[in-house]
Scaffold this motif. Structure first.
Motif, PDB file in Angstrom:
ATOM      1  N   SER A  52       0.823  -1.211   0.000  1.00  0.00           N
ATOM      2  CA  SER A  52       0.000   0.000   0.000  1.00  0.00           C
ATOM      3  C   SER A  52       0.858   1.262   0.000  1.00  0.00           C
ATOM      4  CB  SER A  52      -0.953   0.007   1.201  1.00  0.00           C
ATOM      5  OG  SER A  52      -0.234   0.104   2.417  1.00  0.00           O
ATOM      6  N   GLU A  90      -0.449   4.190  -2.458  1.00  0.00           N
ATOM      7  CA  GLU A  90      -0.825   5.512  -1.950  1.00  0.00           C
ATOM      8  C   GLU A  90      -0.241   6.648  -2.775  1.00  0.00           C
ATOM      9  OE1 GLU A  90       0.337   5.770   2.124  1.00  0.00           O
ATOM     10  OE2 GLU A  90      -0.831   4.012   2.692  1.00  0.00           O
ATOM     11  N   THR A 111      -7.253  -3.641  -1.162  1.00  0.00           N
ATOM     12  CA  THR A 111      -6.081  -3.412  -0.328  1.00  0.00           C
ATOM     13  C   THR A 111      -6.572  -3.110   1.077  1.00  0.00           C
ATOM     14  OG1 THR A 111      -3.995  -2.181  -0.130  1.00  0.00           O
ATOM     15  CG2 THR A 111      -5.941  -0.930  -0.807  1.00  0.00           C
ATOM     16  N   ALA A 125      -5.045   1.302   5.406  1.00  0.00           N
ATOM     17  CA  ALA A 125      -4.133   2.040   4.521  1.00  0.00           C
ATOM     18  C   ALA A 125      -4.908   2.976   3.594  1.00  0.00           C
ATOM     19  CB  ALA A 125      -3.295   1.062   3.698  1.00  0.00           C
ATOM     20  N   VAL A 126      -6.090   2.544   3.152  1.00  0.00           N
ATOM     21  CA  VAL A 126      -6.917   3.392   2.281  1.00  0.00           C
ATOM     22  C   VAL A 126      -7.332   4.666   3.011  1.00  0.00           C
ATOM     23  CG1 VAL A 126      -9.146   3.546   1.101  1.00  0.00           C
ATOM     24  CG2 VAL A 126      -7.757   1.492   0.863  1.00  0.00           C
TER      25      VAL A 126
END
Length: 574
Positions: free
Chosen positions: A66, A70, A105, A109-110
């Motif tokens: 991630s 990102e 994912t 993290a998103v």
């Protein structure tokens, strides 16, 4: 019998520590697993096996991967989704895009990636959007097996119990239903959220510069038409056109190619300017996914009393200056023409030689600090990263290449191509998650092998006597939900799975409905900011109170629970 009592005491100790103390969950789980090992009721080889579980390793690789995702233009795409429309439409667009990203994912993290995009949106106060962001990330995490760490942990329990591994899309049909139902509730409820807006020009310490490119869609349009006056946490201070400086820029000022726009903003402003089509940030040809570093100019620095241009800063230190801060003083003139002074804070994009040059010129900077922010990747690298990750998932779905191996190759290529740095991976490495999950697997294994889960399952069955197998399913789900709100989602899954599995065995039915009850129950954290990490991430950023979560969470939790308990028997018959 003493072993069951011992493991029960460990579990009670875990729950009490998580609820009543501020000790980090990783410390609590590690301590309890260590006690179990030292007591001799679990062997070292079993502990090692649990800490090297395939699902746990897959989760670690997803979190590390991630770091590359990102930096892609996906975040810019979401920012554009938030750039227009009424609050309800924006919540719908944000919710769907967040859920889609969270399904492939890790949802934590998103949320980390999108908080900046929500804060930078120009239409609505971030507090109107951050709780919906967290909730839809949770809902999106239930769409696939890799959407949340909890799903992968439960898959580990499933495999350890000797059952077939969960399919990638096992929870998808129920997940889609709860996502649609959740959005239908969240859209009207979002209007009841407080309007905490930190849109203020009082604390915009950094000075940034951007140039209008030839062929830019900004050309021939006024400042107002280009919405450059409405940027949150980013103030247009002046425009330099040739040798002329316009210090007080009027809203009807029409931009031309080559105009240099000078802004005051915070560190997130770098990403904001990168997302405006037709603008080139100062030093942008050198920005391609690198980390940002903050340095403070020393009083004995040779670059004091010289400009960036005359000091040959880029050639000398192998670093590009993208922003300058001098206390709360509003600087003037182009970035390259500012005369540097002792105490100035510079935000840099370091090159490969930066660390070596900094050591050779040790007197230049008194402080060097890594920032959490990073530059966006260009379109070519963004496309490469997204295509690579999509290929890994597709190959795993087609059973051509296991997901774990595919992620290893993907991450290795990202490091070799410079998309991510090893230092970024070290900072992101999820030690706490590894400790919690590895320890939880060991404790869940003990609950099964000592017969404790069977005893607790029998106790649950007697308590819900007369309600049948569906009553046991509801009890498993509610038990998991309560644990999720009181402790953490991963801990709830670890404690609830053995009990649900044992009840299925006692009734002699397929354990999959109970597995799904634990899976969806462990993700049903909507009423408290503490039960799920995404809720905690937006808690302080949105300046929320507990009542905001209660007001939004109770209706959503009711709809979510009704849908889950109604649909599980339909898709996973007993």
């Amino acid at each position: 019998m003493w072993q069951q009592s011992f493991v029960l005491a460990l579990l009670i100790g875990i729950v009490l520590c998580l609820i009543a103390t501020k000790i980090k969950p990783s410390y609590v789980f590690a301590a309890m697993a260590s006690i179990a090992f030292l007591s001799g009721i679990i062997e070292l080889k079993d502990v090692v096996t649990n800490f090297t579980n395939a699902s746990l390793l897959t989760l670690v690789m997803l979190i590390l991967a991630s770091a590359a995702l990102e930096k892609t233009r996906l975040i810019s795409w979401v920012s554009r989704c938030l750039s227009s429309g009424r609050l309800g439409a924006v919540v719908a667009k944000l919710g769907l895009s967040t859920a889609l990203l969270s399904s492939f994912t890790n949802n934590t993290a998103v949320v980390v990636s999108l908080i900046g995009a929500v804060k930078r949106n120009q239409q609505h106060a971030p507090s109107k959007l951050l709780i919906p962001l967290s909730y839809t990330a949770i809902l999106g995490g239930t769409l696939t097996l890799i959407g949340t760490s909890t799903n992968l942990i439960i898959n580990s329990f499933v495999e350890d119990a000797g059952l077939p591994s969960l399919g990638f899309f096992a929870p998808t049909m129920i997940g889609v239903s709860v996502l649609i139902g959740g959005l239908l509730i969240l859209i009207p409820l979002s209007y009841w959220l407080p309007s905490y807006d930190d849109h203020s020009d009082e604390d915009l310490p950094y000075f940034l510069e951007a140039r209008v490119l030839a062929g830019s869609p900004l050309i021939g349009r006024s400042i107002s038409e280009n919405k450059l006056r409405a940027l949150r946490k980013l103030f247009l201070a002046e425009v330099v056109r040739g040798k002329q400086t316009i210090a007080s820029v009027q809203p009807d000022f029409v931009l031309q190619a080559g105009d240099r726009l000078l802004f005051c903003g915070d560190i997130e402003s770098v990403a904001t300017l990168q997302e405006i089509e037709g603008l080139s940030l100062f030093g942008q040809p050198h920005l391609n996914g690198q980390r940002f570093v903050e340095v403070v100019v020393s009083s004995s620095a040779s670059i004091c009393n010289t400009t960036l241009k005359h000091s040959h800063f880029r050639d000398r230190f192998d670093a590009v200056v993208v922003a300058i801060r001098r206390g709360h003083e509003r600087l003037q003139g182009g970035l390259g023409n500012i005369t540097l002074a002792a105490g100035d804070t510079l935000v840099l994009v370091p090159g490969k030689r930066f660390e070596r040059e900094r050591e050779l010129n040790g007197k230049e900077f008194v402080l060097v600090n890594d920032l959490d922010s990073t530059a966006r990747l260009d379109r070519q690298k963004s496309t490469w990263v997204l295509a690579g990750f999509a290929s890994v998932v597709l190959l795993a779905l087609c059973e051509v290449l296991p997901l774990l191996k595919g992620l290893c190759v993907f991450l290795l290529l990202c490091v070799l191509s410079g998309v991510v740095q090893l230092s970024e991976l070290r900072r992101r490495f999820p030690v706490d998650i590894i400790v919690i999950v590895g320890s939880a697997l060991s404790l869940a294994q003990l609950m099964l092998t000592t017969g404790l889960s069977s005893s607790l399952g029998t106790l649950f069955i007697s308590a819900f006597n007369g309600y049948g197998v569906f009553g046991a399913l509801v009890a498993t789900y509610l038990f998991t939900v309560i644990l999720t709100e009181l402790v953490t989602n991963n801990a709830a899954a670890a404690l609830a799975f053995p009990i649900g599995y044992s009840m299925a065995m006692t009734y002699g039915v397929d354990p999959m409905p109970f597995v799904m009850a634990v899976l969806f129950g462990a993700s049903a954290s909507f009423i408290s900011p503490y039960g799920y990490q995404t809720n905690l991430l937006v808690y302080n950023v949105g300046n929320y109170s507990l009542s905001d979560y209660v007001r939004m969470g109770i209706p959503l939790s009711l709809v979510y629970s009704i849908l889950v308990l109604s649909l599980i028997p339909q898709f996973f018959p007993f």
